[in-house]
Design a protein around this motif. Structure first.
Motif, PDB file in Angstrom:
ATOM      1  N   LYS A  22       1.765  -1.538   7.681  1.00 33.42           N
ATOM      2  CA  LYS A  22       2.849  -1.825   6.739  1.00 33.42           C
ATOM      3  C   LYS A  22       4.172  -1.282   7.254  1.00 33.42           C
ATOM      4  CE  LYS A  22       4.473  -0.591   2.137  1.00 33.42           C
ATOM      5  NZ  LYS A  22       4.433   0.508   1.163  1.00 33.42           N
TER       6      LYS A  22
ATOM      7  N   LEU B   4       0.147   4.636 -11.260  1.00 35.96           N
ATOM      8  CA  LEU B   4       0.478   4.112  -9.926  1.00 35.96           C
ATOM      9  C   LEU B   4       0.568   2.600 -10.004  1.00 35.96           C
ATOM     10  CD1 LEU B   4      -1.942   6.252  -7.734  1.00 35.96           C
ATOM     11  CD2 LEU B   4       0.540   6.469  -7.848  1.00 35.96           C
TER      12      LEU B   4
ATOM     13  N   VAL C 296      -2.366   9.226 -12.558  1.00 36.94           N
ATOM     14  CA  VAL C 296      -3.337   8.435 -11.795  1.00 36.94           C
ATOM     15  C   VAL C 296      -3.293   6.980 -12.262  1.00 36.94           C
ATOM     16  CG1 VAL C 296      -5.798   8.071 -11.399  1.00 36.94           C
ATOM     17  CG2 VAL C 296      -4.863  10.363 -11.316  1.00 36.94           C
TER      18      VAL C 296
ATOM     19  N   TYR D  22     -16.400   6.663   0.917  1.00 35.43           N
ATOM     20  CA  TYR D  22     -15.082   7.283   0.821  1.00 35.43           C
ATOM     21  C   TYR D  22     -14.374   7.208   2.179  1.00 35.43           C
ATOM     22  CZ  TYR D  22     -11.298  10.549   0.107  1.00 35.43           C
ATOM     23  OH  TYR D  22     -10.043  11.088   0.025  1.00 35.43           O
TER      24      TYR D  22
ATOM     25  N   LYS E  41      -5.669   3.784   5.794  1.00 37.61           N
ATOM     26  CA  LYS E  41      -4.685   4.330   6.737  1.00 37.61           C
ATOM     27  C   LYS E  41      -4.279   3.274   7.770  1.00 37.61           C
ATOM     28  CE  LYS E  41      -4.254   8.584   5.240  1.00 37.61           C
ATOM     29  NZ  LYS E  41      -3.017   9.099   4.680  1.00 37.61           N
TER      30      LYS E  41
ATOM     31  N   ILE F 279      -8.916  13.865  -7.101  1.00 35.77           N
ATOM     32  CA  ILE F 279      -9.675  13.288  -5.987  1.00 35.77           C
ATOM     33  C   ILE F 279     -10.855  14.194  -5.635  1.00 35.77           C
ATOM     34  CG2 ILE F 279      -9.581  12.581  -3.551  1.00 35.77           C
ATOM     35  CD1 ILE F 279      -7.869  10.851  -5.453  1.00 35.77           C
TER      36      ILE F 279
ATOM     37  N   MET G 172      -2.880  15.142  -8.447  1.00 33.96           N
ATOM     38  CA  MET G 172      -3.621  14.013  -7.842  1.00 33.96           C
ATOM     39  C   MET G 172      -4.746  14.515  -6.941  1.00 33.96           C
ATOM     40  SD  MET G 172      -4.026  10.778  -7.474  1.00 33.96           S
ATOM     41  CE  MET G 172      -2.672   9.655  -7.700  1.00 33.96           C
TER      42      MET G 172
ATOM     43  N   ILE H 241     -13.098   3.635   3.270  1.00 34.27           N
ATOM     44  CA  ILE H 241     -11.911   3.196   2.533  1.00 34.27           C
ATOM     45  C   ILE H 241     -10.688   3.972   3.028  1.00 34.27           C
ATOM     46  CG2 ILE H 241     -10.791   3.128   0.267  1.00 34.27           C
ATOM     47  CD1 ILE H 241     -12.932   1.355  -0.251  1.00 34.27           C
ATOM     48  N   TYR H 242     -10.869   5.265   3.209  1.00 33.51           N
ATOM     49  CA  TYR H 242      -9.763   6.109   3.666  1.00 33.51           C
ATOM     50  C   TYR H 242      -9.270   5.634   5.029  1.00 33.51           C
ATOM     51  CZ  TYR H 242      -7.016  10.342   4.235  1.00 33.51           C
ATOM     52  OH  TYR H 242      -5.979  11.219   4.384  1.00 33.51           O
TER      53      TYR H 242
ATOM     54  N   LEU I 203      -1.876   1.028   6.053  1.00 28.92           N
ATOM     55  CA  LEU I 203      -0.608   1.739   5.856  1.00 28.92           C
ATOM     56  C   LEU I 203       0.208   1.735   7.153  1.00 28.92           C
ATOM     57  CD1 LEU I 203       0.830   3.457   3.631  1.00 28.92           C
ATOM     58  CD2 LEU I 203      -0.021   5.453   4.853  1.00 28.92           C
TER      59      LEU I 203
ATOM     60  N   ILE J  80       0.831  -1.216   0.000  1.00 29.31           N
ATOM     61  CA  ILE J  80       0.000   0.000   0.000  1.00 29.31           C
ATOM     62  C   ILE J  80       0.864   1.265   0.000  1.00 29.31           C
ATOM     63  CG2 ILE J  80      -0.230   0.134   2.530  1.00 29.31           C
ATOM     64  CD1 ILE J  80      -3.243   0.825   1.968  1.00 29.31           C
ATOM     65  N   GLU J  81       0.407   2.266  -0.773  1.00 27.64           N
ATOM     66  CA  GLU J  81       1.092   3.562  -0.806  1.00 27.64           C
ATOM     67  C   GLU J  81       0.105   4.613  -0.342  1.00 27.64           C
ATOM     68  OE1 GLU J  81       3.100   4.479  -4.696  1.00 27.64           O
ATOM     69  OE2 GLU J  81       2.248   2.513  -5.130  1.00 27.64           O
ATOM     70  N   ASP J  82       0.612   5.592   0.373  1.00 31.28           N
ATOM     71  CA  ASP J  82      -0.252   6.616   0.952  1.00 31.28           C
ATOM     72  C   ASP J  82      -1.103   7.310  -0.113  1.00 31.28           C
ATOM     73  OD1 ASP J  82      -1.377   8.040   2.944  1.00 31.28           O
ATOM     74  OD2 ASP J  82       0.304   9.402   3.267  1.00 31.28           O
ATOM     75  N   LYS J  83      -0.477   7.630  -1.258  1.00 29.68           N
ATOM     76  CA  LYS J  83      -1.215   8.428  -2.238  1.00 29.68           C
ATOM     77  C   LYS J  83      -2.263   7.620  -2.998  1.00 29.68           C
ATOM     78  CE  LYS J  83       2.442   8.065  -5.706  1.00 29.68           C
ATOM     79  NZ  LYS J  83       3.328   8.785  -6.593  1.00 29.68           N
TER      80      LYS J  83
ATOM     81  N   ILE K  40      -4.477   5.766  -1.392  1.00 28.07           N
ATOM     82  CA  ILE K  40      -5.654   5.622  -0.530  1.00 28.07           C
ATOM     83  C   ILE K  40      -6.810   6.536  -0.967  1.00 28.07           C
ATOM     84  CG2 ILE K  40      -6.521   5.811   1.840  1.00 28.07           C
ATOM     85  CD1 ILE K  40      -3.689   4.942   2.764  1.00 28.07           C
ATOM     86  N   PRO K  41      -6.552   7.844  -1.178  1.00 31.73           N
ATOM     87  CA  PRO K  41      -7.670   8.687  -1.643  1.00 31.73           C
ATOM     88  C   PRO K  41      -8.217   8.254  -3.008  1.00 31.73           C
ATOM     89  CG  PRO K  41      -5.789  10.042  -1.000  1.00 31.73           C
ATOM     90  CD  PRO K  41      -5.330   8.628  -0.951  1.00 31.73           C
ATOM     91  N   LEU K  42      -7.341   7.744  -3.871  1.00 33.33           N
ATOM     92  CA  LEU K  42      -7.803   7.278  -5.183  1.00 33.33           C
ATOM     93  C   LEU K  42      -8.753   6.089  -5.032  1.00 33.33           C
ATOM     94  CD1 LEU K  42      -7.624   7.576  -8.284  1.00 33.33           C
ATOM     95  CD2 LEU K  42      -5.768   5.900  -8.237  1.00 33.33           C
ATOM     96  N   ALA K  43      -8.396   5.170  -4.120  1.00 30.79           N
ATOM     97  CA  ALA K  43      -9.288   4.031  -3.852  1.00 30.79           C
ATOM     98  C   ALA K  43     -10.610   4.535  -3.285  1.00 30.79           C
ATOM     99  CB  ALA K  43      -8.624   3.056  -2.887  1.00 30.79           C
TER     100      ALA K  43
END
Lengths: 210, 96
Positions: free
Chosen positions: B94, A207, A204, B80, B88, B5, B1, B83-84, B91, A35-38, A40-43
């Protein structure tokens, strides 16, 4: 395509609940490692879009509507494991908050739309992209969206048949033919979203896919 | 990005809040198939729990359009958020 409680036999929903829990655990494990931080908002925004678009039924045949599913889209954007997780999250929220899809049948819905529709849709995209040798990427995206719906509906048809409701062949033909029409909408919306993202922000799509 | 979003979220909110009242009320593919094969009613009364906003409606809102639109808006933001939040958590695990 959300199956309510009452359609499937106990054995059928029970087996699919177990399969889906195992698949979710594996997907969480795979996603956690990369997982990458950036991402998460895209998901999150992918899930939000799928939820919204699923509310918008459009007429397909006389007296029949369909709506966007989003399985192929989420997996093409995020990769098969994360795409599956996003799809499953939407289905879980729809079930628990909005009574869309049964609770016992939640595993079946996650299997059909998440495993078959989303992860399956991803590999359809990858295969067709290769077959078309990188050209006509939009065609690969369209086919992925279209087939993901047909295959998900075929899985649903097989489950209904195992549950003893409709014999296998008429079940697959009936579900498949309706969803072949709905799938055209799925393919078009998936192409529209991916093309738009390519147009505005290539990064986008660049990634890492998990 | 960040731009994609935010614009994606705004677009989703517009779809769920303003466009959802115009959605087709025809039965969906599975419901139509169940009607054709006369098994739609076997799911009646089989719900094992009552979801708070069943059928995408806030029953405490009287306005027939707003009750669905508000449910849609809530769903978009909730999905939203969940998922956020979960992302987290993954993350954090990880990096440990």
């Amino acid at each position: 395509m959300h199956i309510p409680d009452g359609f499937l036999s106990t054995k059928t929903w029970g087996a699919l609940d177990i399969i889906s829990v195992l698949a979710l655990s594996l997907a969480i494990f795979k996603t956690k490692n990369k997982i990458e931080d950036k991402k998460i908002p895209l998901a999150g925004v992918t899930a939000a879009f799928i939820f919204a678009a699923q509310m918008l039924n459009f007429p397909v045949l006389p007296g029949t509507s369909g709506h966007f599913m989003g399985g192929a889209l989420s997996a093409i954007l995020l990769g098969p494991w994360t795409g599956f997780l996003v799809m499953a999250s939407v289905l879980i929220v729809q079930c628990f908050l909005f009574q869309d899809g049964g609770l016992l049948a939640l595993g079946a819905n996650i299997f059909n739309m998440g495993i078959i529709g989303s992860a399956g849709g991803y590999y359809i995209y990858v295969i067709f992209k290769k077959v078309l040798s990188g050209k006509y990427e939009k065609a690969a995206v369209f086919i992925s969206g279209w087939l993901s719906i047909i295959l998900a509906s075929a899985a649903c048809a097989i489950e209904l048949s195992i549950s003893g409701i409709v014999p296998l062949i008429p079940s697959i033909i009936g579900m498949g033919s309706i969803h072949a029409a709905i799938g055209i909408g799925e393919g078009l919306i998936t192409v529209a979203v991916i093309s738009y993202l390519q147009e505005v922000r290539m990064d986008v799509l660049e990634l890492a896919k998990i | 990005m960040k731009k994609i979003i935010i614009s994606g979220l705004i677009f989703s909110v517009i779809l769920a809040f303003f466009i959802s009242p115009f959605a087709s009320i025809f039965p969906d593919g599975l419901e139509k198939f169940a009607m054709n094969h006369k098994f739609l009613d076997i799911s009646e009364g089989k719900d094992i729990f009552k979801a708070p906003f069943a059928d995408y409606e806030f029953t405490f809102i009287k306005n027939p359009v707003l009750k669905g639109s508000m449910a849609g808006l809530t769903g978009v933001l909730f999905v939203y958020g969940i998922i956020y939040w979960f992302g987290k958590i993954l993350l954090a695990k990880k990096t440990k």
